[in-house]
Design an enzyme around this catalytic site. Sequence first.
Site, PDB file in Angstrom:
ATOM      1  N   GLU A  66       0.814  -1.226   0.000  1.00  0.00           N
ATOM      2  CA  GLU A  66       0.000   0.000   0.000  1.00  0.00           C
ATOM      3  C   GLU A  66       0.844   1.272   0.000  1.00  0.00           C
ATOM      4  O   GLU A  66       0.452   2.290  -0.574  1.00  0.00           O
ATOM      5  CB  GLU A  66      -0.898   0.021   1.246  1.00  0.00           C
ATOM      6  CG  GLU A  66      -1.636   1.321   1.423  1.00  0.00           C
ATOM      7  CD  GLU A  66      -2.510   1.370   2.661  1.00  0.00           C
ATOM      8  OE1 GLU A  66      -2.028   1.088   3.763  1.00  0.00           O
ATOM      9  OE2 GLU A  66      -3.693   1.678   2.497  1.00  0.00           O
ATOM     10  N   ARG A  86      12.860   1.642   2.493  1.00  0.00           N
ATOM     11  CA  ARG A  86      11.728   1.138   1.702  1.00  0.00           C
ATOM     12  C   ARG A  86      11.665   1.723   0.292  1.00  0.00           C
ATOM     13  O   ARG A  86      10.803   1.327  -0.497  1.00  0.00           O
ATOM     14  CB  ARG A  86      10.412   1.424   2.463  1.00  0.00           C
ATOM     15  CG  ARG A  86      10.379   0.770   3.833  1.00  0.00           C
ATOM     16  CD  ARG A  86       8.960   0.693   4.382  1.00  0.00           C
ATOM     17  NE  ARG A  86       8.089  -0.014   3.454  1.00  0.00           N
ATOM     18  CZ  ARG A  86       6.773  -0.073   3.559  1.00  0.00           C
ATOM     19  NH1 ARG A  86       6.168   0.522   4.557  1.00  0.00           N
ATOM     20  NH2 ARG A  86       6.039  -0.720   2.670  1.00  0.00           N
ATOM     21  N   ARG A 131       6.158   9.806   8.274  1.00  0.00           N
ATOM     22  CA  ARG A 131       6.575   9.345   6.944  1.00  0.00           C
ATOM     23  C   ARG A 131       6.228  10.323   5.817  1.00  0.00           C
ATOM     24  O   ARG A 131       6.873  10.318   4.769  1.00  0.00           O
ATOM     25  CB  ARG A 131       5.904   7.999   6.630  1.00  0.00           C
ATOM     26  CG  ARG A 131       6.292   6.875   7.558  1.00  0.00           C
ATOM     27  CD  ARG A 131       7.715   6.420   7.316  1.00  0.00           C
ATOM     28  NE  ARG A 131       8.156   5.476   8.322  1.00  0.00           N
ATOM     29  CZ  ARG A 131       7.908   4.186   8.297  1.00  0.00           C
ATOM     30  NH1 ARG A 131       7.211   3.671   7.314  1.00  0.00           N
ATOM     31  NH2 ARG A 131       8.347   3.404   9.253  1.00  0.00           N
ATOM     32  N   HIS A 161       0.591   5.837  10.498  1.00  0.00           N
ATOM     33  CA  HIS A 161       0.027   6.423   9.268  1.00  0.00           C
ATOM     34  C   HIS A 161      -1.385   6.958   9.512  1.00  0.00           C
ATOM     35  O   HIS A 161      -2.059   6.530  10.451  1.00  0.00           O
ATOM     36  CB  HIS A 161      -0.095   5.335   8.190  1.00  0.00           C
ATOM     37  CG  HIS A 161       1.194   4.931   7.555  1.00  0.00           C
ATOM     38  ND1 HIS A 161       1.558   3.619   7.404  1.00  0.00           N
ATOM     39  CD2 HIS A 161       2.184   5.666   6.992  1.00  0.00           C
ATOM     40  CE1 HIS A 161       2.728   3.556   6.785  1.00  0.00           C
ATOM     41  NE2 HIS A 161       3.138   4.779   6.518  1.00  0.00           N
ATOM     42  N   CYS A 248      -2.685  -2.283   4.387  1.00  0.00           N
ATOM     43  CA  CYS A 248      -1.275  -2.197   3.951  1.00  0.00           C
ATOM     44  C   CYS A 248      -0.863  -3.284   2.976  1.00  0.00           C
ATOM     45  O   CYS A 248       0.082  -3.098   2.218  1.00  0.00           O
ATOM     46  CB  CYS A 248      -0.334  -2.319   5.148  1.00  0.00           C
ATOM     47  SG  CYS A 248      -0.855  -1.440   6.575  1.00  0.00           S
TER      48      CYS A 248
HETATM   49  C1  CIR Z   1       6.830   0.337   8.222  1.00  0.00           C
HETATM   50  O1  CIR Z   1       7.147   0.832   9.308  1.00  0.00           O
HETATM   51  O2  CIR Z   1       6.960   0.947   7.171  1.00  0.00           O
HETATM   52  C2  CIR Z   1       6.267  -1.071   8.231  1.00  0.00           C
HETATM   53  N1  CIR Z   1       6.873  -1.814   9.289  1.00  0.00           N
HETATM   54  C3  CIR Z   1       4.765  -1.062   8.382  1.00  0.00           C
HETATM   55  C4  CIR Z   1       4.073  -0.404   7.227  1.00  0.00           C
HETATM   56  C5  CIR Z   1       2.597  -0.499   7.341  1.00  0.00           C
HETATM   57  N2  CIR Z   1       1.962   0.099   6.208  1.00  0.00           N
HETATM   58  C6  CIR Z   1       0.829   0.767   6.246  1.00  0.00           C
HETATM   59  O3  CIR Z   1       0.273   1.008   7.301  1.00  0.00           O
HETATM   60  N3  CIR Z   1       0.360   1.231   5.109  1.00  0.00           N
END
Ligand code: CIR
Length: 256
Positions: A66, A86, A131, A161, A248
């Site tokens: 996502e 990422r 983020r 998020h 996600c």
């Molecule tokens: C992160 O911290 O980026 C991942 N461990 C979790 C991402 C979750 N993604 C989302 O809520 N869209």
Amino acid sequence: MNRMAVTRDVSPEIGRCELTHLDRKPIDYERAVAQHEGYRAVLAALGCEVLRLPAAADYPDSVFVEDTAIVLDTAVVITRPGAASRRGETDLIEQVLAPRRDLFRMTGPGTLDGGDVMRLERTLVVGLSGRTTEDGAQELARLVEPRGFRVRTVTVSGCLHLKSAVTAVGQNRVLLNPEWVDPAAFRGTEVIEVHPAEPAAANALRVGDTLVYPAAHVLTAELLRHRGHDVRVVDASELAKAEGGVTCCSLILEQE
Ligand code: CIR
């Protein structure tokens, strides 16, 4: 309505995922894979064609597709994720989505995660979070406004998020945790608050008229059912330890 769900296998390195608000706990890889298969099976049962992309060992968080793209009716915006670890996840997603949508790419310097973007009709609500930056939201606005979408920002605090704090569960209805995002930002929209004992319960994935929803949040699931929602629960406890929710793990592409 045809729907495709883009998903990606759980990385064998998921134990090295990014963590912001949770303490690191061991993630049982086999169990995470089994739960993710269960999630895919529910999406397939709801009529989605499920695309299964391979895991990327170099990208521990790559199951959380996502965050890499904002999928709109005819366009897709490839994001510039906020966590440097990422950024490379977007390459494969870009290859897969390019034949299916007009593709636009964020180039920075701002950052934005897909988990911070919630669509309400022609508005994209963007969460300013750890983020997603103001610059990132502005770059998204420059890309989508010519395509008939407007962007507005809200501040998120206490969670990763925007969509940890609020998700759209109906045409003009959101599920929200008032501790993490101000309900006043959703005036004119019907708000269902999560059960106070379940702060992490605001993340629901809407597929047609059904909500795919974590089995752990029984009290909020009951509230949703009481409000007339069709709720399909999935066990998502292992990836929840990586701060991932049900939205996600897929990108849903709707096709007329
Ligand atoms: C992160 O911290 O980026 C991942 N461990 C979790 C991402 C979750 N993604 C989302 O809520 N869209």
